[in-house]
Motif scaffolding. Structure first.
Motif, mmCIF file in Angstrom:
data_model
loop_
_atom_site.group_PDB
_atom_site.id
_atom_site.type_symbol
_atom_site.label_atom_id
_atom_site.label_comp_id
_atom_site.label_asym_id
_atom_site.label_seq_id
_atom_site.Cartn_x
_atom_site.Cartn_y
_atom_site.Cartn_z
ATOM 1 N N HIS A 72 1.132 -0.885 0.487
ATOM 2 C CA HIS A 72 -0.021 0.051 -0.046
ATOM 3 C C HIS A 72 0.556 1.301 0.582
ATOM 4 O O HIS A 72 1.970 1.318 1.269
ATOM 5 C CB HIS A 72 -0.444 -0.264 1.412
ATOM 6 N N LEU A 73 0.746 1.984 -0.947
ATOM 7 C CA LEU A 73 1.860 3.390 -0.692
ATOM 8 C C LEU A 73 0.106 4.713 -0.604
ATOM 9 O O LEU A 73 -0.462 4.673 -1.101
ATOM 10 C CB LEU A 73 2.005 3.776 -2.293
ATOM 11 N N VAL A 74 1.294 4.817 0.144
ATOM 12 C CA VAL A 74 0.671 6.539 1.142
ATOM 13 C C VAL A 74 1.662 7.942 0.226
ATOM 14 O O VAL A 74 2.806 8.225 0.855
ATOM 15 C CB VAL A 74 0.228 6.570 2.514
ATOM 16 N N ASP A 75 0.821 8.938 -0.494
ATOM 17 C CA ASP A 75 1.413 9.517 -1.096
ATOM 18 C C ASP A 75 1.751 11.190 -0.262
ATOM 19 O O ASP A 75 0.308 11.892 -0.184
ATOM 20 C CB ASP A 75 0.734 9.593 -2.434
ATOM 21 N N ILE A 76 2.727 10.922 0.516
ATOM 22 C CA ILE A 76 2.084 11.621 2.045
ATOM 23 C C ILE A 76 2.500 13.720 0.568
ATOM 24 O O ILE A 76 2.107 14.313 1.518
ATOM 25 C CB ILE A 76 3.728 11.987 3.200
ATOM 26 N N GLN A 77 3.243 13.438 0.019
ATOM 27 C CA GLN A 77 3.639 14.936 -1.067
ATOM 28 C C GLN A 77 2.278 15.390 -1.348
ATOM 29 O O GLN A 77 2.061 16.368 -1.094
ATOM 30 C CB GLN A 77 4.742 14.286 -2.224
ATOM 31 N N ALA A 78 1.582 14.351 -1.761
ATOM 32 C CA ALA A 78 0.005 14.812 -2.790
ATOM 33 C C ALA A 78 -0.757 15.950 -0.667
ATOM 34 O O ALA A 78 -1.933 16.879 -1.320
ATOM 35 C CB ALA A 78 -0.604 13.778 -2.470
ATOM 36 N N VAL A 79 -0.630 15.154 0.447
ATOM 37 C CA VAL A 79 -1.770 15.362 0.921
ATOM 38 C C VAL A 79 -0.763 16.744 1.403
ATOM 39 O O VAL A 79 -1.551 17.269 1.538
ATOM 40 C CB VAL A 79 -1.513 14.502 2.579
ATOM 41 N N ARG A 80 0.573 17.010 1.578
ATOM 42 C CA ARG A 80 1.034 18.521 1.862
ATOM 43 C C ARG A 80 0.902 19.015 0.520
ATOM 44 O O ARG A 80 1.548 20.337 1.163
ATOM 45 C CB ARG A 80 2.570 18.140 2.043
ATOM 46 N N GLY A 81 1.138 18.845 -0.227
ATOM 47 C CA GLY A 81 0.628 19.497 -1.591
ATOM 48 C C GLY A 81 2.017 19.782 -1.838
ATOM 49 O O GLY A 81 2.470 21.275 -2.896
ATOM 50 N N ARG A 82 3.780 19.709 -1.385
ATOM 51 C CA ARG A 82 4.977 19.560 -1.679
ATOM 52 C C ARG A 82 5.384 18.599 -1.184
ATOM 53 O O ARG A 82 5.631 17.818 -0.010
ATOM 54 C CB ARG A 82 4.769 20.659 -0.823
ATOM 55 N N MET A 83 7.120 18.982 -0.868
ATOM 56 C CA MET A 83 7.762 17.605 -1.489
ATOM 57 C C MET A 83 8.700 18.336 0.077
ATOM 58 O O MET A 83 8.284 19.562 1.218
ATOM 59 C CB MET A 83 9.594 18.005 -2.056
ATOM 60 N N LEU A 84 8.131 17.351 1.324
ATOM 61 C CA LEU A 84 8.337 17.386 1.929
ATOM 62 C C LEU A 84 9.849 17.285 2.761
ATOM 63 O O LEU A 84 10.184 17.341 1.668
ATOM 64 C CB LEU A 84 8.373 16.239 3.514
ATOM 65 N N ASP A 85 9.877 18.217 3.715
ATOM 66 C CA ASP A 85 11.807 18.585 3.890
ATOM 67 C C ASP A 85 11.969 17.351 4.863
ATOM 68 O O ASP A 85 11.449 17.070 5.654
ATOM 69 C CB ASP A 85 11.252 20.085 4.637
ATOM 70 N N ALA A 86 14.030 17.578 5.282
ATOM 71 C CA ALA A 86 14.526 17.096 6.121
ATOM 72 C C ALA A 86 14.429 17.342 7.321
ATOM 73 O O ALA A 86 13.436 18.282 7.671
ATOM 74 C CB ALA A 86 15.833 17.813 6.169
ATOM 75 N N GLY A 87 13.976 16.265 8.319
ATOM 76 C CA GLY A 87 13.529 16.568 9.176
ATOM 77 C C GLY A 87 12.243 16.590 9.863
ATOM 78 O O GLY A 87 11.569 16.478 11.087
ATOM 79 N N GLU A 88 10.791 16.388 8.822
ATOM 80 C CA GLU A 88 9.547 16.397 8.714
ATOM 81 C C GLU A 88 9.146 15.585 8.710
ATOM 82 O O GLU A 88 9.214 14.299 7.952
ATOM 83 C CB GLU A 88 9.292 17.262 7.999
ATOM 84 N N GLU A 89 8.094 15.380 10.025
ATOM 85 C CA GLU A 89 7.577 14.342 10.808
ATOM 86 C C GLU A 89 6.069 13.653 9.895
ATOM 87 O O GLU A 89 5.496 14.603 9.807
ATOM 88 C CB GLU A 89 7.294 13.808 12.149
#
Lengths: 367, 367, 367, 367
Positions: free
Chosen positions: A211-228
């Protein structure tokens, strides 16, 4: 004697240690207070600098979050296969039944010298001879080999074996109190020529629902380093993708897309400097759901640096060391996402190098 | 000048060449007349000794059985994927439909230093540090890596890539006349740091129907080195196993069990000294049936030495170089045979090391 | 927990450990009672099997012959150069003055894959590309490199660095109680990417008077494995060679010819199975005479197995770890002996690989 | 067929080739017109791009400056020792007589992963096990090895062997027309497992008078990349140092200090981007004076890029390939210069790795 000891501990830290420390610094692991922090963190533990951790005066404090022995494993005191034990014939058939269109997606990246490498790891491929041998026979056959020197199971797309991560219990540097999956000690497991226990060859081939969850799509952007990645993020992604949390069943695999993989070979320095990923919250959810494997488009799957600056790769320890749950790093989901294929069969049989700590290879998704 | 040239060609052959020659001798490739034979073979060609083949005076004769250019490939002049192009979604679904009981069989062997290695190939695994890093953080995480130095894609269970085997056309040692799959020349393909074309990363993941023929059972004994598997053997095995030849369809994989694998790490010298396997007769049947891959419980799949002493690994050239048909060596079928499972889904995604000549990994059979 | 521990210690010893044990067995280190012997030795200590030594239940007994801390070194508590400190300008000039005829003798052997290797050490040399690069420019330059993967400082003719040998004090597997030259602990010194202290790059170039004693000539035959060179042998050799013991001065080097080197690449199995060499008697004489280095035509210089079966490589520990006296192994003296040159200038500058445990290279004798 | 060939030559150049080209670009070898230049140079030859040089359509023009065969060598048609033949007992005694104060200077640098590496060369050192073995015996001995994977003879302080550099005569990619020292062809010399001729083990130990010229002092600044050291510079330096050109005698070694070495591990990118050094003018002077070896504080000794942009490493070919004169790179002269020691005895015995193209090690200067 005392004088001598003093001399040793006063000596400047040499280059190899510095290299690692530099890496950890760029990776965000050495902030104000080092790996373990000067601020002593919310648990009020004493700080531990990595140089100290390997130096003459070991830290007498027990490791955080390792209070209770995590062994024996639920798969038995002698088990070395961990969560790959989930892969029963029934589980395989369940996965097979989910295949609809017969498409295969490569989840792995090509291995090459230019890829980002953690710390001081190396990757050198050479073609001996070119050709390596021949011509032989009247048919004038020639052949080529390749010679490779590398941290094979811990470079590029990599599957962590159960001997990769452990926790130093007892005194620092004491292998008899260094514990790995199923409570195996460093003294029992470690050998110059390959792990004597928990080698990656013990893992069963993985063939399960992914199962693949697209967290980038949820946030609307690439997540950053240190971002949980929070559990709320995961649930939002599931909802966005019209998936049911209850459909994620024991023995399944879960994959997190953060966008961080877009830096691969584009900006290796940033890619290596840390990463977004899951923390202990999602790790515990993974444990509760009794999953088989986590994966992501990052080099560690977990958030680096951990928001709790005193913790280093704690999700690795929680999932792998304590629960035998596997981990697959540096994956690629781009085509799956483009095709909106969030569920698939994940297939990966680790390369059975006896006594290795991980595995290279090409995991695939079949839809 | 002439005098000097004379000096060179008179010089004794040095050790590395001797090592290879020694190997070829034990492998049965150097009989009375060397690789190419003193008897000049049925085609009446002059003999070619390996030392000569690499020495100052090249053999001006064209290679046997390479008269007609075999390129462009039927998959296009730029193709580098060969018979893996057979693996279409339809082919995958056909394979999926054949899965009945969900059992997974590992077809690959563990990789370890004690395994038999061809020629001068090496395999050295080391665990740096033990542990390699840590303890880090208050959670006192430690980790282990493995460092591996080896001919990675050409040791142990190995999948031959399309840059592995070629034919020296034109003058010996002339890379512009050395030809590989799809007619690619050595000059175009070879590079010290990895193949520029036909690298194993170009192969598509394999997921297809596999058929196993137990030649040992037909013969009632382990086959011996130099013993060729005939088409009659294959047909007898199919009949014995209640299988139809017509059920072996384009894009399928065929596996040969000879019993030779029982020598693995039991008698490495004998294992390496040669092997039973298919010859040109069965190779041509494989080509006619338009199969995707051959495999066996031997180190080359093909008979070594070839009954025609003038030919060296000619089946490799016929299947791989000329037809792009893949080859998987040093497999294990024992459990499949014990369970009388002669048909299964063969799944293998080569490790995409860019520019490599082959791939390690763990192929699986799913029934 | 207890049950689990039981499970671990009952588990069969795996292959890498077996390989090492096999080696030790052929090397005569595992007799009736293992490395430490069943007879408990003259000191009445409990036997220690190597498998146990690395296993869960460590041996609580302190190591024999390590009662008194041997640090700080006489060259200072921070010294990492050991007996190479003997090489002062005065010492160099003394050596220079002894040169008479300007002849240079190579004391080192060629490095090649076929040489005898200790235990599981490996040596793989490859020429990438052939040529590795080019042609470049209108002058069409081509170049070749070599890629080498090996235990570089511990194969072939080898010079032991001060981080090579140590003694496990305290509990087995506890790096903070593992002691090396000058009392440096494993915790201070060991790192996955190279030694942090006592690396071979700290050794000063050696340029000193060398004395060769031909023990084979004294005995009238090649010495056998396990045969100890006595001080009487050394003195007999000196007398036979018309040399004065008093002429062997502080900072000089001493070399022992046993004839064992004649087995090199002729009978590697026997060569590796043990060796003649010096024991503690001669080692103590070397210490008393305050020499700089020992060397021999064997792979360890010291007798293997030691006549006291409970001791393993104890001369290494006595000379190197406790006294910083260097050791050069797998040397060749044939031409020196043929020319009756028993005294010469020994010149060797270790290859300064940072953090290495030893050095390859070509020591020379100048007469 | 033609269509196929077209397809190949049109194919985009892949990554490994690009890496090398990138390197050559930063090294100044790819200017306006590529390695061989668009301006066609003073000899009016057609330009040769490196990609073309290795591609399907070889350059039919003969290499510049290779018109006359340079073999046989003045040391005989079978010689593989080159200018090391100068080192006779008389030459050694001459050198010995020049020793005054007995001081030893290390001319070599430490080898470590952080050093600047040419092109795609690699250097990976690992300590297996830590400790690698033990505890053994009642004396509880432990030992450490190091595992090294690298282009051993062509990294860090390096001595070029006579198989390192050659000239592609005849057709590009034709090993039978690729010529090395003494006219040996690629076909005769090259082997996947080590050179069959001209291996570095054939070089005799070097023990000769060394002369250091401080070009940086003459210029009053560090020389820049691409800046050629002229013969006038050399003579000015000799004069400044109160040395006589006539005192530089056949078989001696000459060393050039440019200051470029100050960038070592301070600015690796600039260090690798090119370098100051000698050109053909000084090379011919070295040949006339019949010297044994050149050395410098740079990675190639010769000027890079060459002022004639069509030439690539032409001094290497002139000195080494055609005249057997050795070359030592990445040296350090700082302490010698500080002590105003411009003349010394240069001592270096190449590590005799059979079939290697060069040698690591620690050359020393004795004054």
């Amino acid at each position: 004697m005392d004088e001598n000891k003093q001399a040793h501990s006063d000596a400047p830290v040499d280059a190899p240690a510095l290299e690692r420390r530099d890496f950890l610094k760029t990776a965000g692991l050495l902030g104000v207070g080092g790996v373990a922090g000067a601020a002593h963190g919310k648990f009020g533990l004493a700080p531990v600098m990595p140089a100290q951790a390997q130096a003459a005066a070991p830290n007498p404090a027990p490791p955080r979050m390792a209070e209770t022995p995590w062994w024996p494993s639920k798969w038995g005191a002698n088990d070395e296969a961990g969560a790959s034990n989930h892969i029963t014939p029934e589980k395989v058939l369940e996965a097979v039944r989910s295949i609809r269109d017969g498409r295969i997606y490569k989840l792995g990246r090509d291995y090459e010298a230019a890829m980002p490498l953690f710390g001081t790891r190396a990757f050198a491929l050479r073609i001996p001879g070119a050709p390596t041998g021949g011509p032989f026979g009247e048919n004038k056959l020639v052949y080529n080999d390749e010679f490779l020197a590398t941290e094979i199971g811990q470079v590029g797309t990599q599957f962590d074996g159960l001997g990769h991560i452990g926790i130093q219990m007892g005194r620092d540097g004491d292998k008899s109190e260094m514990r790995f999956y199923n409570g195996v000690t460093g003294a029992e497991m470690l050998d110059a020529n390959g792990l004597k226990k928990n080698g990656v060859e013990k893992i069963k081939p993985l063939f399960t629902r992914g199962h693949l969850v697209d967290i980038q799509a949820v946030r609307g952007r690439m997540l950053d380093a240190g971002e949980e990645i929070s559990l709320a993020d995961v649930r939002a992604a599931l909802q966005r993708q019209n998936m049911q949390e209850s459909d994620i069943r024991p023995g399944d695999a879960i994959f997190f897309h953060t966008g961080w993989g877009s830096l691969w070979m584009k900006n290796n320095d940033r890619y290596n400097s840390g990463e977004p990923g899951i923390g202990l919250e999602v790790a515990r959810w993974v444990i509760e759901r009794d999953l088989c494997l986590t994966g992501a488009d990052t080099w560690a799957v977990e958030v680096v640096p951990n928001p709790d600056k005193n913790l280093a790769f704690v999700v690795h320890a929680e999932l792998q060391t304590k629960h035998g749950i596997h981990n697959h790093e540096n994956l690629v989901f781009d085509q799956l996402l483009a095709d909106r294929k969030y569920q698939f069969v994940y297939i990966f049989a680790p390369t059975p190098i006896k006594g290795a700590t991980g595995s290279s290879g090409c995991p695939i998704a079949v839809t």
